[in-house]
Motif scaffolding. Structure first.
Motif, PDB file in Angstrom:
ATOM      1  N   GLU A 214      36.385  49.325  39.819  1.00  6.39           N
ATOM      2  CA  GLU A 214      35.483  48.178  39.702  1.00  6.39           C
ATOM      3  C   GLU A 214      36.046  47.131  38.744  1.00  6.39           C
ATOM      4  O   GLU A 214      35.977  45.929  39.002  1.00  6.39           O
ATOM      5  CB  GLU A 214      34.119  48.640  39.207  1.00  6.39           C
ATOM      6  CG  GLU A 214      33.353  49.512  40.183  1.00  6.39           C
ATOM      7  CD  GLU A 214      32.089  50.068  39.574  1.00  6.39           C
ATOM      8  OE1 GLU A 214      31.903  49.932  38.348  1.00  6.39           O
ATOM      9  OE2 GLU A 214      31.276  50.649  40.315  1.00  6.39           O
ATOM     10  N   THR A 215      36.624  47.587  37.621  1.00  3.32           N
ATOM     11  CA  THR A 215      37.109  46.679  36.591  1.00  3.32           C
ATOM     12  C   THR A 215      38.267  45.817  37.072  1.00  3.32           C
ATOM     13  O   THR A 215      38.311  44.611  36.814  1.00  3.32           O
ATOM     14  CB  THR A 215      37.530  47.482  35.343  1.00  3.32           C
ATOM     15  OG1 THR A 215      36.383  48.154  34.809  1.00  3.32           O
ATOM     16  CG2 THR A 215      38.123  46.572  34.273  1.00  3.32           C
ATOM     17  N   ASP A 218      37.163  45.167  41.625  1.00  2.00           N
ATOM     18  CA  ASP A 218      35.798  44.871  42.070  1.00  2.00           C
ATOM     19  C   ASP A 218      35.462  45.612  43.359  1.00  2.00           C
ATOM     20  O   ASP A 218      34.899  45.043  44.301  1.00  2.00           O
ATOM     21  CB  ASP A 218      35.607  43.367  42.256  1.00  2.00           C
ATOM     22  CG  ASP A 218      34.134  42.979  42.376  1.00  2.00           C
ATOM     23  OD1 ASP A 218      33.289  43.770  41.933  1.00  2.00           O
ATOM     24  OD2 ASP A 218      33.840  41.906  42.945  1.00  2.00           O
ATOM     25  N   LYS A 219      35.823  46.865  43.419  1.00  2.00           N
ATOM     26  CA  LYS A 219      35.515  47.686  44.587  1.00  2.00           C
ATOM     27  C   LYS A 219      35.348  49.133  44.159  1.00  2.00           C
ATOM     28  O   LYS A 219      35.684  49.507  43.020  1.00  2.00           O
ATOM     29  CB  LYS A 219      36.605  47.583  45.639  1.00  2.00           C
ATOM     30  CG  LYS A 219      37.989  48.065  45.170  1.00  2.00           C
ATOM     31  CD  LYS A 219      38.992  48.199  46.309  1.00  2.00           C
ATOM     32  CE  LYS A 219      39.248  46.920  47.055  1.00  2.00           C
ATOM     33  NZ  LYS A 219      40.323  47.079  48.077  1.00  2.00           N
ATOM     34  N   SER A 284      41.246  41.568  41.065  1.00  2.00           N
ATOM     35  CA  SER A 284      39.982  40.838  41.147  1.00  2.00           C
ATOM     36  C   SER A 284      39.120  41.354  40.000  1.00  2.00           C
ATOM     37  O   SER A 284      38.156  42.099  40.192  1.00  2.00           O
ATOM     38  CB  SER A 284      39.297  41.079  42.498  1.00  2.00           C
ATOM     39  OG  SER A 284      38.091  40.361  42.565  1.00  2.00           O
ATOM     40  N   THR A 286      36.677  42.270  36.972  1.00  2.00           N
ATOM     41  CA  THR A 286      35.281  42.075  36.589  1.00  2.00           C
ATOM     42  C   THR A 286      35.084  42.664  35.203  1.00  2.00           C
ATOM     43  O   THR A 286      35.633  43.716  34.889  1.00  2.00           O
ATOM     44  CB  THR A 286      34.317  42.761  37.569  1.00  2.00           C
ATOM     45  OG1 THR A 286      34.597  44.171  37.606  1.00  2.00           O
ATOM     46  CG2 THR A 286      34.455  42.187  38.964  1.00  2.00           C
ATOM     47  N   ASN A 287      34.315  41.981  34.412  1.00  2.00           N
ATOM     48  CA  ASN A 287      34.058  42.432  33.043  1.00  2.00           C
ATOM     49  C   ASN A 287      32.615  42.907  32.954  1.00  2.00           C
ATOM     50  O   ASN A 287      31.703  42.093  32.816  1.00  2.00           O
ATOM     51  CB  ASN A 287      34.324  41.303  32.057  1.00  2.00           C
ATOM     52  CG  ASN A 287      34.160  41.751  30.615  1.00  2.00           C
ATOM     53  OD1 ASN A 287      34.154  42.951  30.325  1.00  2.00           O
ATOM     54  ND2 ASN A 287      34.011  40.800  29.709  1.00  2.00           N
ATOM     55  N   LEU A 288      32.416  44.199  33.069  1.00  2.00           N
ATOM     56  CA  LEU A 288      31.064  44.745  33.033  1.00  2.00           C
ATOM     57  C   LEU A 288      30.515  44.654  31.619  1.00  2.00           C
ATOM     58  O   LEU A 288      31.066  45.248  30.691  1.00  2.00           O
ATOM     59  CB  LEU A 288      31.073  46.201  33.507  1.00  2.00           C
ATOM     60  CG  LEU A 288      29.695  46.827  33.728  1.00  2.00           C
ATOM     61  CD1 LEU A 288      29.049  46.226  34.970  1.00  2.00           C
ATOM     62  CD2 LEU A 288      29.814  48.337  33.879  1.00  2.00           C
TER      63      LEU A 288
END
Length: 684
Positions: A214-215, A218-219, A284, A286-288
């Motif tokens: 995910e990070t 993004d999947k 891609s 993402t910063n959760l």
């Protein structure tokens, strides 16, 4: 899946493992992956001593559940915030793409499915490679050994235990190998690989393969392709050094090493590896975000956490409850309606600016359930005071938000109205209410037949009209002298206790149980007032405000449901009569210009220039709107002469707080069911 325990005799199994361990120790002076134990240190250890050391070690390492992030969601399952100590979401091996599994095995332990706890061939190969390079270039630890080490670090409770888990000593390596042997005997290879992929750190705050996927991409991990799998597999050796967001060139070089290794082992064709090595990283990122600050409903989120920290079923102390929330992989389904929240936020932000010396706040509670539908305030969450940010939650009671609240003003008059109706006083009883009336404070009865101890005379004055009033006209015009006279008849005790029963957290009788109670001298939050007025809307049924519906664990099993705990605190006839009186406020009183196309009832309030209120409700939504003077530290100040929302305002409940209520409710009204209040049966 757990393997059946070995049926071989225990002495045979011990000698078998010792044979491997002593052979490795004697040949290269090492026990496990560090490859750093001096020859002399190992050669001086006899087989008997090694056997005794192994016998003294625990046979198995008990694995604790890995910390996993929790989610706060709305009723539809949309995430409001993530709460975690480590950003991890545990997944089963079948939910990791086959190529990711092959990539990690190829680069970390290509014979993982062929050897036992120790890969003698791999260890020897690593020793030769490292000696040729005059340094540690290649590790000799199996995936099982790595998993043991990561588990020991994860489960360490003190800095000393963490240091011992990575200490480069014979004792640590011997213990690590013993645990690895136990894992191999009692668990399947797939179980070990699954735990390894879930416990490993992949950099950039991502623990475990799902969070890493995910990070960086993004999947989900189940959707990783070859190129992405190779990148992630290469990170576990040095997650910081190969972090693709900070060191893309090093990350690409490391990814290409993994692709070459996969081609060398026949996992992928060499031409494909060559083609993929020329490709970019394909990130891609993402910063959760962790916590409430970045949430679209920051103060509602904060309210949820404070609310749950009071729940003893989640732990013995607030600290234990918070740790449980941060690590248990919970899904906390809340009561928020994000449509309502968006409307409330927009209305508050358009009325009061963050840097104003005032607070704008809205609380929305559903009658008959107590479900909190929105929490909004004008100062955003954060530490930048110059930008108007704060961590004080002005909307909720002090125990949830640390704000002392503000005086409720004339919104408290309805508690006296309710007491009067309960006592059989007709809503049409006339009381002369002149502007210059004076009241002997010692004539007001408190509780247990006692009277308020004072010889003072109080002359409040009216801000609207004076004359002969009844409950309808006295309420619609908010006549102070009418309510001071009505409270002389009801006494202070019953209105005070009714307010408590309806959700107002009164706990200072010396300051609150006073003749001016009806004028709202007690400090209160918008949430308390929305909860209290929701009781009128629900025909006298009080339901404590609650922001949570239920909690499920990571497997989806229900842990707890937060049901409404409602009590009939007013007769239906009393509530119906009050609804009719307050409906008049909206139809021909101060709220007549605030029609939203739904039946509504409401009451204004002004507290000595420090706060103005508009508490109004439909049959299915109670909303308290407050604008209060407050400096950057949250202390009350007078709003007179203070610019608010870019202008100097008439600080009245109907002219200031009322329009803020209207701006929110006009957008929400289309989502509300068409209901009407029950007309009272009281005859004039």
């Amino acid at each position: 899946m757990t393997r059946p325990a070995s049926t071989r005799p225990r002495p045979f199994r011990i000698l078998s493992h010792l044979g491997v361990m002593v052979a490795v120790a004697a040949v290269m002076g090492v026990i496990v992956a560090g490859l750093a134990i001096p020859f002399a240190g190992v050669l001086g250890i006899g087989a008997r001593n090694v056997a005794q050391s192994v016998e003294e070690l625990p046979e198995e390492l008990e694995t604790q559940r890995l910390p996993e992030r929790s989610r706060i969601v709305d009723g539809a399952g949309n995430t409001i915030a993530n709460i975690f100590e480590e950003n991890r979401q545990i997944v089963s091996l079948r939910d990791v793409s086959p190529m990711m599994r092959k990539a990690i095995v190829s680069i970390e332990d290509y014979r993982f499915y062929q050897h036992g706890a120790l890969d003698l061939r791999g260890t020897l190969r690593a020793l030769v490679t490292n000696q040729a390079s005059d340094g540690v270039v290649q590790g000799g630890s199996s995936i099982t050994q790595q998993m043991v080490k990561l588990t020991l670090v994860q489960q360490a409770d003190t800095p000393e235990e963490r240091a011992a888990a990575v200490d480069d000593t014979y004792a640590r390596k011997l213990r690590e190998l013993r645990y690895a042997i136990a894992f191999e005997e009692n668990h399947s290879k797939d179980w070990i690989l699954e735990r390894y992929l879930n416990i490993a750190y992949f950099g950039d705050g991502a623990y475990g393969i799902e969070a890493a996927s995910e990070t960086y991409f993004d999947k989900s991990a189940k959707d990783l392709n070859v190129k992405e799998s190779a990148l992630l597999a290469g990170l576990v050796r040095n997650p910081t050094g190969y972090d693709p967001t900070n060191s893309p060139e090093r990350a690409q070089q490391r990814r290409n090493v993994v692709l070459n290794r996969m081609a060398e082992l026949g996992v992928i064709p060499q031409p494909k590896a060559n083609r993929l090595k020329r490709a970019d990283l394909g990130l891609s990122p993402t910063n959760l975000q962790n916590g409430c600050v970045s949430s679209r409903a920051a103060f509602f989120c904060d309210y949820v956490l404070k609310y749950l920290q009071e729940d003893p079923s989640l732990g013995e102390t607030p600290e234990e409850r918070m740790e449980f929330i941060q690590t248990a992989g919970l899904t906390i389904r809340t009561t928020i309606d994000q449509r309502f929240q968006a409307a409330a936020d927009e209305a508050v932000q358009a009325t009061v600016f963050p840097t104003d010396q005032a607070i704008g706040a809205l609380a929305m509670v559903e009658p008959g359930t107590g479900r909190v539908r929105a929490v909004a305030q004008s100062r955003p969450m954060g530490s930048d005071q110059e930008a108007g940010q704060t961590y004080l939650n002005y909307v909720v009671p002090e125990r949830y938000g640390d704000s002392n609240g503000f005086q409720g003003g004339s919104t408290f008059k309805l508690f006296v109205t309710a007491a009067a109706l309960n006592q059989g006083i007709s809503p049409y009883t006339s009381i002369n209410s002149p502007d210059d009336a004076a009241f002997d404070l010692g004539s007001y009865e408190v509780c247990d037949g006692e009277f308020y101890q004072s010889s003072e005379v109080y002359a409040p004055g009216n801000s609207t009209e004076s004359g002969v009033m009844n409950m309808y006209t006295g309420t619609q015009l908010s006549v102070n002298t009418y309510y001071m006279a009505l409270e002389q008849q009801t006494g202070i005790c019953e209105p005070y206790e009714l307010a408590q029963q309806m959700g107002v957290e009164l706990d200072n009788p010396e300051r609150e149980l006073v003749p001016t109670f009806t004028l709202g001298v007690a400090d209160v939050s918008p949430m308390e007032m929305a909860e209290a007025y929701a009781t009128f809307a629900a025909r006298g049924v009080h339901c404590p405000a609650r922001p949570v519906n239920d909690i499920t664990d990571a497997a989806g099993t229900m842990l707890k449901e937060y049901d409404s705990d409602c009590t009939q605190v007013l007769p239906e006839s009393t509530a119906d009569q009050i609804n009719d009186i307050l409906r008049g406020v909206m139809e021909s009183g101060f709220g007549s210009g605030l029609q939203i196309g739904q039946p509504s009832a409401g009451k204004t309030g002004t507290a000595q220039g420090n706060a103005v209120w508009f508490n109004a409700y439909t049959p299915n939504l109670a909303t308290a709107a407050m604008i209060a003077g407050a400096n950057e530290f949250g202390s009350p100040i007078n709003m007179a002469g203070v610019p608010i929302g870019g202008a100097y305002r008439n600080v009245s409940g109907s002219g200031f707080a009322g329009p803020m209520w209207y701006d929110a409710m006009i957008d929400i009204a289309p989502f509300l069911d068409d209901e009407d209040f029950v007309r009272p049966t009281t005859a004039e």
